[in-house]
Design a protein around this motif. Structure first.
Motif, PDB file in Angstrom:
ATOM      1  N   LEU A 223       0.820  -1.206   0.000  1.00  0.00           N
ATOM      2  CA  LEU A 223       0.000   0.000   0.000  1.00  0.00           C
ATOM      3  C   LEU A 223       0.855   1.256   0.000  1.00  0.00           C
ATOM      4  N   GLN A 224       1.988   1.217   0.688  1.00  0.00           N
ATOM      5  CA  GLN A 224       2.890   2.360   0.658  1.00  0.00           C
ATOM      6  C   GLN A 224       3.376   2.621  -0.770  1.00  0.00           C
ATOM      7  N   GLU A 225       3.647   1.539  -1.505  1.00  0.00           N
ATOM      8  CA  GLU A 225       4.125   1.675  -2.877  1.00  0.00           C
ATOM      9  C   GLU A 225       3.069   2.306  -3.775  1.00  0.00           C
ATOM     10  N   ILE A 226       1.850   1.775  -3.735  1.00  0.00           N
ATOM     11  CA  ILE A 226       0.847   2.251  -4.694  1.00  0.00           C
ATOM     12  C   ILE A 226       0.295   3.622  -4.309  1.00  0.00           C
ATOM     13  N   THR A 227       0.311   3.975  -3.015  1.00  0.00           N
ATOM     14  CA  THR A 227      -0.153   5.318  -2.630  1.00  0.00           C
ATOM     15  C   THR A 227       0.936   6.360  -2.843  1.00  0.00           C
ATOM     16  N   ALA A 228       2.187   5.919  -3.016  1.00  0.00           N
ATOM     17  CA  ALA A 228       3.268   6.853  -3.330  1.00  0.00           C
ATOM     18  C   ALA A 228       3.269   7.224  -4.802  1.00  0.00           C
ATOM     19  N   GLN A 229       2.600   6.439  -5.633  1.00  0.00           N
ATOM     20  CA  GLN A 229       2.614   6.670  -7.080  1.00  0.00           C
ATOM     21  C   GLN A 229       1.791   7.881  -7.474  1.00  0.00           C
ATOM     22  N   GLU A 230       0.716   8.151  -6.743  1.00  0.00           N
ATOM     23  CA  GLU A 230      -0.105   9.339  -6.975  1.00  0.00           C
ATOM     24  C   GLU A 230      -0.965   9.573  -5.745  1.00  0.00           C
ATOM     25  N   PRO A 231      -1.456  10.800  -5.537  1.00  0.00           N
ATOM     26  CA  PRO A 231      -2.295  11.071  -4.362  1.00  0.00           C
ATOM     27  C   PRO A 231      -3.444  10.074  -4.272  1.00  0.00           C
ATOM     28  N   SER A 232      -3.673   9.541  -3.065  1.00  0.00           N
ATOM     29  CA  SER A 232      -4.633   8.442  -2.902  1.00  0.00           C
ATOM     30  C   SER A 232      -5.468   8.632  -1.649  1.00  0.00           C
ATOM     31  N   ILE A 233      -6.745   8.288  -1.788  1.00  0.00           N
ATOM     32  CA  ILE A 233      -7.634   8.170  -0.636  1.00  0.00           C
ATOM     33  C   ILE A 233      -7.976   6.695  -0.502  1.00  0.00           C
ATOM     34  N   ILE A 234      -7.814   6.134   0.689  1.00  0.00           N
ATOM     35  CA  ILE A 234      -8.104   4.717   0.878  1.00  0.00           C
ATOM     36  C   ILE A 234      -9.393   4.554   1.677  1.00  0.00           C
ATOM     37  N   TYR A 235     -10.163   3.550   1.261  1.00  0.00           N
ATOM     38  CA  TYR A 235     -11.442   3.220   1.880  1.00  0.00           C
ATOM     39  C   TYR A 235     -11.334   1.774   2.349  1.00  0.00           C
ATOM     40  N   ALA A 236     -11.323   1.558   3.642  1.00  0.00           N
ATOM     41  CA  ALA A 236     -11.063   0.227   4.187  1.00  0.00           C
ATOM     42  C   ALA A 236     -12.367  -0.475   4.536  1.00  0.00           C
TER      43      ALA A 236
END
Length: 453
Positions: free
Chosen positions: A163-176
């Motif tokens: 998750l750190q990798e894919i959220t570093a690729q572009e601004p991200s909001i996560i919904y758990a």
């Protein structure tokens, strides 16, 4: 901005959670948002599952294992299942479209139940990429090869790293959308997200002492920016108990038909139920209530429709009907593909779940104009039914039976409740749900603007 819906796994059978997340993806797509469903378990057939469930939502699913295998499985996979002489699954061998072996899953028996032992994911050149070591069908340890170096870690650590990798690729909001405590810890460790949202289903939060462990840790952490619930009264309860920001947005919308079959044209004295034959639904209480009601009115009948998720339980229900000599007025009709149409064949429906995540079948009954007689439980029935039915004390089969008798005897009440039910259902149609998400998304994306400032 990418919007990432996080789930431990996505089910082929369209469980309530899987159905809800599919609907959310569809809403976000309609709002022209960059949205993806993100899953973490190793399931080589995910592509087929997603295509079967959501063929109109292509390129919206990212699986952690597929991400790390990359080119090795580009173009899809096929699975070859091998059994022993007793037809017990021994190993699944996974091949890509070039017929190159890209993964293997080895199984064993735990108390006569087939369980995973080891899963191996290979690179395109045949070298090991990931090894998952299982205990009691859960990943106990991960062997992960990065640039030729072996790292031994927990599954939680792998999820966090991913998750750190894919959220570093572009601004991200996560919904758990999370049930497992380990996954909660992984999500909490993600530092790149613009904002974090957690979805709590109603039957997973009924007061502090009954909340699931994963959710309890999630709420205690105070690291999620918003908690989304399915109903307004649950949102208030969560906000009061945990002092967090909440939004109530139904997990799924309902299409309310412009017209429905008039009650006078439906089967007389008929109670129609669409359910899942699972112990949490307490179908035995429905049957017991109709047996009691039938003693007062011999024309009352119960028509049961639904899928079987617990065969032993279904057999128990059949025996209950037989033992009560009720087979002539209680009928098992199999599954239905159109719940709203099926509900339009009856005068009433009955709802007896032990707990309820939201109650989509409740909405389908209301949309069909079929009044609901239900146990008064949080949060679905109490929030959804309104004047479209009757609530009785939880667990009181006698009150349930009496409500059925009185409701079927009172045509005027049924007609009023039918109209109220349809009005109630319109609060949960697609435009309403989409508007609620649009409002929350605007607030969440505003967080990124504030961070940029």
């Amino acid at each position: 901005m990418q919007h990432l819906f996080l789930m431990e796994f996505f089910g082929r059978g369209q469980s309530g959670r899987s159905y809800a997340v599919t609907e959310r993806v569809r809403v976000f797509k309609a709002l022209q948002k960059n949205v993806r469903l993100v899953t973490f378990d190793y399931n080589p057939q995910y592509n087929d599952i997603w295509q079967a469930v959501a063929p109109d939502l292509e390129a919206t699913h990212l699986n952690m294992m597929a991400y790390y295998q990359g080119d090795a499985i580009a173009g899809g996979v096929r699975v070859e299942r091998l059994h022993d002489h007793q037809q017990v699954t021994v190993v699944d061998r996974v091949f890509n479209q070039s017929d190159r072996l890209v993964g293997e899953i080895y199984y064993g028996l735990d108390n006569k139940t087939v369980s995973r032992r080891v899963a191996i994911l290979y690179n395109a050149d045949g070298s090991d990429r990931i090894r998952l070591l299982y205990q009691q069908n859960k990943v106990a340890q991960v062997h992960f090869w990065q640039a030729g170096q072996l790292q031994v870690m927990s599954f939680t650590a792998l999820v966090r790293q991913f998750l750190q990798e894919i959220t570093a690729q572009e601004p991200s909001i996560i919904y758990a959308d999370v049930l497992e405590e380990e996954m909660t810890q992984a999500y909490l460790g993600v530092s790149n997200a613009v904002a974090k949202v957690a979805y709590i289903h109603a039957d997973h939060h009924v007061g502090q002492h009954q909340i699931l462990v994963g959710f309890r840790n999630l709420l205690r952490s105070r690291q999620f920016d918003w908690i989304v619930t399915g109903t307004h009264n649950q949102a208030i309860d969560v906000q009061t108990e945990w002092q967090c920001r909440t939004a109530d947005i139904a997990p799924a919308s309902i299409n309310v038909p412009q017209s429905v079959t008039a009650l006078a044209d439906r089967r007389a004295m008929s109670v129609v139920v669409v359910t899942r034959f699972d112990r949490i639904k307490r179908v035995e209480d429905m049957i017991a209530a109709v047996v009691q009601a039938h003693q007062q009115n011999r024309d009352i009948n119960l028509q049961l429709y639904g899928t079987i998720t617990d065969q032993a339980y279904y057999t128990q229900l059949q025996k209950q009907v037989t033992d009560a000599h009720a087979s002539n007025y209680i009928t098992f009709n199999g599954a239905t593909t159109d719940a709203v149409a099926t509900f339009q064949t009856g005068q009433l429906t009955v709802f007896t779940s032990r707990t309820e995540g939201f109650g989509r079948t409740l909405l389908e009954a209301l949309a069909a104009g079929t009044p609901v007689v239900s146990y008064d439980i949080d949060y679905g029935p109490r929030a959804l039914i309104g004047k479209g039915g009757k609530l009785v004390s939880d667990g009181r089969v006698d009150l349930l039976a009496n409500a059925l008798v009185m409701g079927l005897a009172d045509r005027h009440w049924r007609e009023q409740a039918s109209e109220a039910a349809r009005q109630q259902a319109t609060q949960y149609d697609a435009p309403h749900i989409t508007a609620r998400w649009a409002d929350l998304i605007a607030e969440l994306e505003h967080c990124d603007e504030n961070n940029a400032d």
